[in-house]
Design an enzyme around this catalytic site. Structure first.
Site, mmCIF file in Angstrom:
data_model
loop_
_atom_site.group_PDB
_atom_site.id
_atom_site.type_symbol
_atom_site.label_atom_id
_atom_site.label_comp_id
_atom_site.label_asym_id
_atom_site.label_seq_id
_atom_site.Cartn_x
_atom_site.Cartn_y
_atom_site.Cartn_z
ATOM 1 C CG HIS A 98 -6.167 2.177 -0.272
ATOM 2 N ND1 HIS A 98 -5.694 1.118 0.462
ATOM 3 C CD2 HIS A 98 -6.901 2.910 0.587
ATOM 4 C CE1 HIS A 98 -6.124 1.223 1.703
ATOM 5 N NE2 HIS A 98 -6.856 2.300 1.810
ATOM 6 C CG HIS A 137 -26.541 -14.450 27.322
ATOM 7 N ND1 HIS A 137 -27.274 -13.926 26.284
ATOM 8 C CD2 HIS A 137 -26.190 -13.390 28.100
ATOM 9 C CE1 HIS A 137 -27.378 -12.613 26.437
ATOM 10 N NE2 HIS A 137 -26.730 -12.261 27.518
ATOM 11 C CD GLU A 149 -18.724 -7.363 25.363
ATOM 12 O OE1 GLU A 149 -18.741 -6.681 24.311
ATOM 13 O OE2 GLU A 149 -19.700 -7.397 26.145
ATOM 14 C CG HIS A 201 -1.845 -1.157 1.282
ATOM 15 N ND1 HIS A 201 -3.202 -1.040 1.054
ATOM 16 C CD2 HIS A 201 -1.630 -2.473 1.519
ATOM 17 C CE1 HIS A 201 -3.787 -2.220 1.148
ATOM 18 N NE2 HIS A 201 -2.852 -3.115 1.451
#
Lengths: 664, 664
Positions: free
Chosen positions: A263, A474, A412, A32
């Site tokens: 890019h 869960h 998380e 890149h």
């Protein structure tokens, strides 16, 4: 220096980055170039005017941290490291960009190249990891004072980093904690791989960062003076700071700059020639003229004085403080650690208890946090469920970095990424909790911990259908297996309070491996009632209960809460005169690492082998063979009290017994 | 209605929700009463004054969608569904909250309870899924017109949803697409499980949403008139709309409201009694007085007229349009689908090609998108790499919903969650691409697709070390295995252009199972050169090349790009006189579902079985047994050209041969 000369010097230094980047990508025929060329001006100002670092001492503890969150622009950092005089990458290394065994990997890899503070490439994570570094800096500052730890963390972030959700978790947490020494330089180039960022985003990033409590500025990313002013102001702010640097991607490439064409692909020989012309860079590929190199090397050399000054301050510290600082940097545990664990194990043997292993984890942590001052606990808003807080751990807040407990919020992924930053900083050992099922949210950062060999410890409770009523969203089913499949990650599933302590010890002792500790919500009996100084969990699997006579006809292999079921089944089989062994297998990863003789001794080829685990059976054939028994889950769970679910899904000692008897 | 009576009616209706919620949680002895009690006023206004729905026809296509993103507050939606007159949940079901086989699971589960539009509980995902529903609404509106599809999508979101990173991906995408019919009601109660949200966040949510292009309001969440006014304005806005509803968690519980104590635990008998007193609710648990029930049932009954009116409009449509609409709602493929695929396969057999399977995927999609008008493609900013765009798919934008291609941006998780929303909407089949390694980012939403039995198709390219120079952060190792471990997910890894077409067909035909299609970056030869009408991949694994004589001494099992290596090794073994079969195993999940006889016929017990796959060997013992050979990865990858990596990591036909010969 007169302004004109200064500007010329700057331009040459920045163009050196551009040339190295486009040439290395071209030679590798992949990579890149656009980002390094676009951000060369910003990076040149940052490195030459602000960044405190010493190429001769890449791990100088009080260096400023520099994180290239937009890791695909790796030639930017490799160029900078080479130009400022790090031992590696050499010019040869730059020529070997993206080649086997070169430290110049396609994306910056921690541990492969000095000066690379963290592995980046998976977008958003560099930024989120840097939040952990900035937290670690404040924690260390609170502990060791301004003389020893007081520095900035700088991040270069791209559009992609800011589109990834984890960036929001990161900036929200950073703003909340007022991490004023964290400075993000956003490469605002309006181009992503698919084309203009208009295709997919219309966000006002400045307003977004302000909403999260950040100091925000906007500059022309090709104006060195403006960049310098902005960085100066950012350093003064009492908030974390974001500088939107308006840049042209692939700056200097006359026909391709400002487009997605620059890019992620080499410029091609023609465009490279045109770029040389346009930026006035007449030098051959991988040749830096002496004057430009001298300017860059001077930048690097300036760091030696700073690090030496720091060293003398450090040397004047109290010997015990120094020793402890070095111990922590070396990832060694305190001298009293093993004794404390064994002491605790002896007490448990004397007075067995029936507790959930999440509670057992808290009990172990109470011991650990008492003797290991560098642990930093935390939870993603499940403190009372994960039981990650102990008597020693006060909460960390914007006004109190003497604490040892992070309220990470319902983030998380951000938590796990911050834990990586804390672990990389090496002054602390981070552990953090959530429900095991939500390792899915944190998984990309867990993977980076494993790849970077960082000691992060994930306290993952509610580890099966045993969590009961919360239901299938869960209840982990595939999680333990899917984590076991990840290289360099130890997944522990202890069966009782003693194994939990042993697994915690192993997790802390694993300097180069992160650990998941998978823990029950529900109570389990203490099965290890005899004290052993040896950490039996260290081999991953071991004989918990031997068959009568010592030669088993049946071997029952259990983990976690299901070892109890194996023990019950063994009693029944033994009563029928069938010599039956119970193997507890708290960590298949460690068991796999044992020699063939040990493995064959524990799991003899001649015996019927049966596994029982309240998760997917996927992967268990490795231990039972194809003619064995595998009791576990094959579907998602359900919402009901835990005992009913165990019955419903057939994870019972009766089911185990029946299946084994069929094989005999 | 005079204001006082209206207010009293409202209070009673809202208190009915409060009472049912606290009583059900108490009876289950687990659950979250605080949120339903806090949001009862908001929900009552929404359902009674705005929401278009028909309890007698839960799947009425033009209903407003209601998503309880804060899924732990499930008693809110169960109460509403019962009170408004859905067939389920019955009062008995409410009493059986969180019990086995009851539709009232701990978190709302799609498919278990009519009126539950999506499974929620894993935070942030309800919001992100609703963005997909709102996209699907606009796509359908553009296709069928205002008479047939024109409705709102309402979301109740908690603090946790907004802290999860995926919420940022969702609101950013929604703002960009100006999804003005998406309205989010934020339960702004300042409490999370750990305590005050001050512990972990200081964000200005209003400013954050505004930065993402949203219309934002703030109201007292216990003032029905204010809520009504705000909802009215939100519906008028030409942006997506967020209403911050300032509420007291556990509203009505005199001693516990406004604290984390009421978040995730039953109130207890005493506090429940005190709440009854405080809110003036004298009725026994699970008893709703007739007048209140009548008011609620009237709300539900009002929907019948609306749905009937819609039905008459729908009936007046052109028969072909109606048939197609119904076909899509039933998830049936167009009549010409199989013929088109077979036609394409026949052409490939006639003119074999060597292409990367990601290219093969695009070639298959070119056929598919030509005959299946309801596919909606997309990529997380890797369109040119994933090759997910075809000639038929124009980009979707805020001003053009006639397109068939989503520029999801660098938001893998948001993409997968939006795909769930599109799939749930049932008018379209979503497929979306990224690199396989970034399934980790999207994994929580992939899991929900599997749990909800939704046909989402993940086009996951660059599926091994074969991607080369990008290095270990971008090279999947454990991903295929970790996805195979997930229930109800088909993981396809086709070996060539023909298998890729077959796997695509299987993915589209799997009405109740999402699929991952794992695709190479690098070219692979066409191994399937004979045309078969039968989809050989349908059985998951099949004999690609038979051993001489038909009774193999060796069976080589490969997937994806490594089948070629197995074929080369077979030639060598056969040359040595060793009858060797090659089994291609594009989908272990489907192979596992075959009967024992088929499996034994393909993988005979007597043969030496060897697997080769450029991923972890974890899980392969299921097919090779313990005395077989498993060629694959045991560590992370590295940055280098692909061919060198295959050599370096020993994933070659030579390595396979050597290992097999050792077993013979």
């Amino acid at each position: 220096m007169p302004l004109q000369i200064e500007n010329e010097t700057h331009a040459n230094m920045a163009n050196a980055i551009r040339a190295l980047s486009m040439d290395a990508v071209q030679k590798a025929n992949s990579g890149h170039p656009g980002m390094p060329m676009g951000m060369a001006d910003v990076a040149t100002v940052l490195f030459s005017k602000f960044l405190n670092f010493d190429p001769a001492w890449p791990t100088w503890p009080n260096r400023d941290r520099f994180v290239l969150s937009a890791g695909h622009g790796s030639m930017l950092i490799y160029s900078l490291l080479h130009l400022t005089g790090y031992e590696r990458p050499t010019m040869q290394d730059l020529e070997n960009f993206r080649q086997l065994h070169s430290p110049t990997a396609g994306h910056p890899e921690f541990g492969e190249c000095p000066g690379v503070e963290t592995t980046t490439g998976p977008l958003g994570q560099g930024l989120a990891t840097s939040v952990g570094m900035a937290i670690a800096e404040r924690l260390s500052n609170a502990e060791y004072g301004n003389n020893i730890v007081d520095h900035y963390t700088y991040v270069i972030s791209g559009d992609g980093c800011l589109m990834e959700g984890v960036s929001q978790e990161a900036i929200s947490l950073a703003g909340h904690l007022k991490l004023s020494k964290l400075i993000v330089l956003w490469d605002d180039n309006s181009i992503s791989i698919d084309g203009s960022t208009d295709l997919s985003t219309s966000e006002d990033q400045a307003a977004r960062f302000e909403a999260a409590g950040w100091h925000v500025q906007s500059v022309d990313g090709h104006d060195p003076e403006a960049i310098e002013v902005a960085l100066g102001l950012a350093r003064e702010s009492d908030q974390p700071s974001m500088i939107a640097c308006k840049t042209t991607i692939g700056f200097g490439a006359p026909n391709k700059q400002g487009t997605s064409g620059v890019h992620g692909a080499p410029l091609g020989d023609d465009e490279i020639a045109a770029t040389r012309e346009a930026i006035g860079w007449a030098h051959a590929p991988f040749v830096i003229p002496d004057d430009v190199m001298a300017d860059w090397r001077a930048v690097g050399a300036a760091g030696a004085k700073k690090s030496a000054k720091w060293k003398s301050k450090f040397d004047s510290l109290d010997a015990a403080v120094k020793a402890d600082f070095n111990r922590r940097q070396n990832k060694d545990l305190p001298a009293g650690f093993t004794a404390a664990i064994n002491d605790y194990k002896a007490k448990l043997a004397a007075n067995p208890v029936k507790v959930a292993t999440r509670k057992a984890s808290q009990m172990a942590l109470e011991v650990i946090n008492g003797v290991v001052p560098e642990t930093i606990g935390g939870s993603a808003d499940l403190t009372g469920s994960n039981l990650t807080k102990t008597s020693q751990t006060e909460g960390v807040s914007a006004t109190n970095f003497t604490g040892r407990y992070m309220y990470y919020g319902i983030r998380e992924f951000g938590m796990a990424a911050a834990m990586n930053g804390i672990a990389l900083y090496s002054n602390h050992i981070p552990y953090g909790g959530t429900f095991l099922v939500f390792t899915d949210y944190a998984r990309p950062a867990i993977r980076l911990a494993a790849l970077m060999k960082q000691r992060a410890i994930y306290v993952m409770t509610h580890d099966s259908i045993g969590l009961g009523e919360d239901g299938p969203t869960h209840q982990p089913v595939e999680h333990v297996a899917s984590l076991r499949a990840m290289p360099n990650l130890n997944v522990f599933r202890p069966c009782d309070v003693v194994e939990t302590a042993e697994c915690w010890a192993l997790a802390l002792e694993a300097k180069e491996t992160p650990s998941v500790i998978s823990l029950t919500r529900q109570n389990v009996p203490q099965l290890r009632v005899e004290y052993t100084e040896e950490n039996l969990c260290a081999k991953g699997g071991y004989i918990l209960q031997e068959a009568t006579g010592g030669t088993p006809k049946v071997v029952l292999i259990g983990t976690g809460s299901e070892v109890e079921l194996a023990v019950i089944a063994r009693t029944a089989l033994e009563a029928d005169g069938i010599p039956t062994r119970v193997v507890s297998m708290p960590c298949t990863d460690l068991f796999d690492a044992q020699d063939a003789a040990y493995k064959a001794a524990v799991l003899p080829a001649t015996a019927v082998k049966a596994s029982i685990e309240a998760g997917t059976t996927y992967g268990w054939e490795r231990y039972t063979g194809l003619d064995g028994v595998n009791i576990g889950m094959t579907t998602f769970g359900a919402s009901a009290p835990a005992e009913e679910l165990y019955e419903y899904f057939g994870i019972t000692s009766d089911a185990l017994l029946a299946a084994v008897r069929e094989k005999l």
